[in-house]
Write a protein that holds these residues in place. Structure first.
Motif, short mmCIF file in Angstrom:
data_model
loop_
_atom_site.label_atom_id
_atom_site.label_comp_id
_atom_site.label_asym_id
_atom_site.label_seq_id
_atom_site.Cartn_x
_atom_site.Cartn_y
_atom_site.Cartn_z
N GLY A 175 11.19 -35.80 31.61
CA GLY A 175 10.89 -36.80 30.58
C GLY A 175 9.58 -36.57 29.87
O GLY A 175 9.10 -37.45 29.15
N ASP A 176 8.99 -35.39 30.02
CA ASP A 176 7.68 -35.07 29.45
C ASP A 176 7.86 -34.46 28.05
O ASP A 176 8.39 -33.36 27.91
N PRO A 177 7.39 -35.14 26.98
CA PRO A 177 7.57 -34.62 25.63
C PRO A 177 6.74 -33.38 25.32
O PRO A 177 6.87 -32.80 24.24
N THR A 178 5.92 -32.91 26.27
CA THR A 178 5.19 -31.66 26.08
C THR A 178 5.86 -30.50 26.82
O THR A 178 5.35 -29.38 26.79
N ARG A 179 7.00 -30.77 27.47
CA ARG A 179 7.77 -29.72 28.18
C ARG A 179 9.21 -29.77 27.67
O ARG A 179 10.10 -30.23 28.36
N VAL A 180 9.40 -29.28 26.45
CA VAL A 180 10.65 -29.45 25.72
C VAL A 180 11.51 -28.19 25.82
O VAL A 180 11.06 -27.08 25.52
N ASP B 295 26.89 -24.22 22.45
CA ASP B 295 26.98 -22.87 23.02
C ASP B 295 25.82 -21.99 22.57
O ASP B 295 26.00 -20.81 22.27
N THR B 296 24.62 -22.57 22.54
CA THR B 296 23.44 -21.82 22.15
C THR B 296 22.48 -21.71 23.33
O THR B 296 22.46 -22.55 24.22
N ALA B 297 21.68 -20.65 23.28
CA ALA B 297 20.67 -20.43 24.32
C ALA B 297 19.57 -21.47 24.22
O ALA B 297 19.40 -22.13 23.20
N VAL B 298 18.83 -21.58 25.30
CA VAL B 298 17.76 -22.57 25.41
C VAL B 298 16.41 -21.84 25.40
O VAL B 298 16.22 -20.88 26.14
N ASP B 299 15.49 -22.32 24.57
CA ASP B 299 14.11 -21.84 24.57
C ASP B 299 13.23 -22.89 25.24
O ASP B 299 13.60 -24.06 25.32
N GLY B 300 12.05 -22.47 25.66
CA GLY B 300 11.10 -23.41 26.23
C GLY B 300 11.04 -23.29 27.74
O GLY B 300 11.67 -22.43 28.34
N PRO B 301 10.26 -24.16 28.35
CA PRO B 301 9.68 -25.37 27.77
C PRO B 301 8.48 -25.06 26.87
O PRO B 301 7.68 -24.18 27.16
N ASP B 302 8.39 -25.82 25.78
CA ASP B 302 7.31 -25.70 24.81
C ASP B 302 6.79 -27.09 24.47
O ASP B 302 7.52 -28.07 24.54
N GLU B 303 5.54 -27.11 24.05
CA GLU B 303 4.92 -28.38 23.66
C GLU B 303 5.23 -28.72 22.21
O GLU B 303 5.41 -29.87 21.85
N HIS B 304 5.30 -27.70 21.36
CA HIS B 304 5.47 -27.92 19.92
C HIS B 304 6.86 -27.46 19.50
O HIS B 304 7.06 -26.32 19.09
N ALA B 305 7.83 -28.36 19.60
CA ALA B 305 9.22 -28.02 19.26
C ALA B 305 9.81 -29.04 18.30
O ALA B 305 11.02 -29.25 18.27
N HIS B 306 8.96 -29.68 17.51
CA HIS B 306 9.42 -30.70 16.55
C HIS B 306 10.46 -30.09 15.61
O HIS B 306 10.26 -29.00 15.08
#
Length: 164
Positions: free
Chosen positions: A74-79, A90-101
């Motif tokens: 639930g941490d908006p800095t670990r997106v 069916d897409t790959a996942v990036d992150g966790p990232d802080e800036h993913a707006h």
């Protein structure tokens, strides 16, 4: 002469393990437009023993589309997010990232949508495409985060309505 073809490598376990900072301590949580990005909900393990398939049911709102991200604990800095805005299933996942707006997945229940895409020359093209997820307000979609070793992907499918 026989043409030699390149080998294909496949790792059933996903080619290794996620780094500890890429995993939640407690749970994967989904957040999106249905709550105005204010309330993150737990994703539940829907797989069997040893499986890493976390799910949540999203209900389409009156606009017939919803966007979402997945936050570690639930941490908006670990997106966890897709590599580009308004990504499909069916897409790959990036992150966790802080800036993913704006780097969100999009469940699009509208009949058709138009999106912009950069082609090889750097120009922007407008294309129309039929949405594979046509639905109406109130329709439900089961969103799943699939983790296999160090590889992660997001998919969803429309949930058939229960007979009355």
């Amino acid at each position: 002469a026989v043409e030699e073809k390149p080998s294909i490598l496949y790792w059933p376990g996903g080619g290794g393990k996620l780094e500890p900072d890429s995993e939640p301590l407690r749970s994967y949580m989904i957040v999106g437009t249905w709550s105005g990005w204010k309330e993150a909900h737990n994703m539940f393990n829907e797989g069997g023993e040893g499986s890493q398939r976390f799910g949540f049911t999203v209900v389409l709102g009156e606009n017939r589309w919803e966007q979402f991200q997945i936050w570690l604990d639930g941490d908006p800095t670990r997106v966890l997010h897709p590599a580009y805005p308004k990504a499909g299933k069916d897409t790959a996942v990036d992150g966790p990232d802080e800036h993913a707006h704006d780097y969100n997945w999009l469940i699009d229940g509208r009949g058709e949508y138009v999106y912009l895409e950069d082609d090889a020359s750097g120009r922007v093209a407008v294309q129309a495409r039929q949405s594979p997820d046509v639905g109406m307000p109130g329709d439900m979609y089961n969103v799943q985060l699939v983790v296999s070793g160090k590889w992660r992907s997001v998919t969803w499918h429309r949930v058939a309505p229960k007979p009355e």
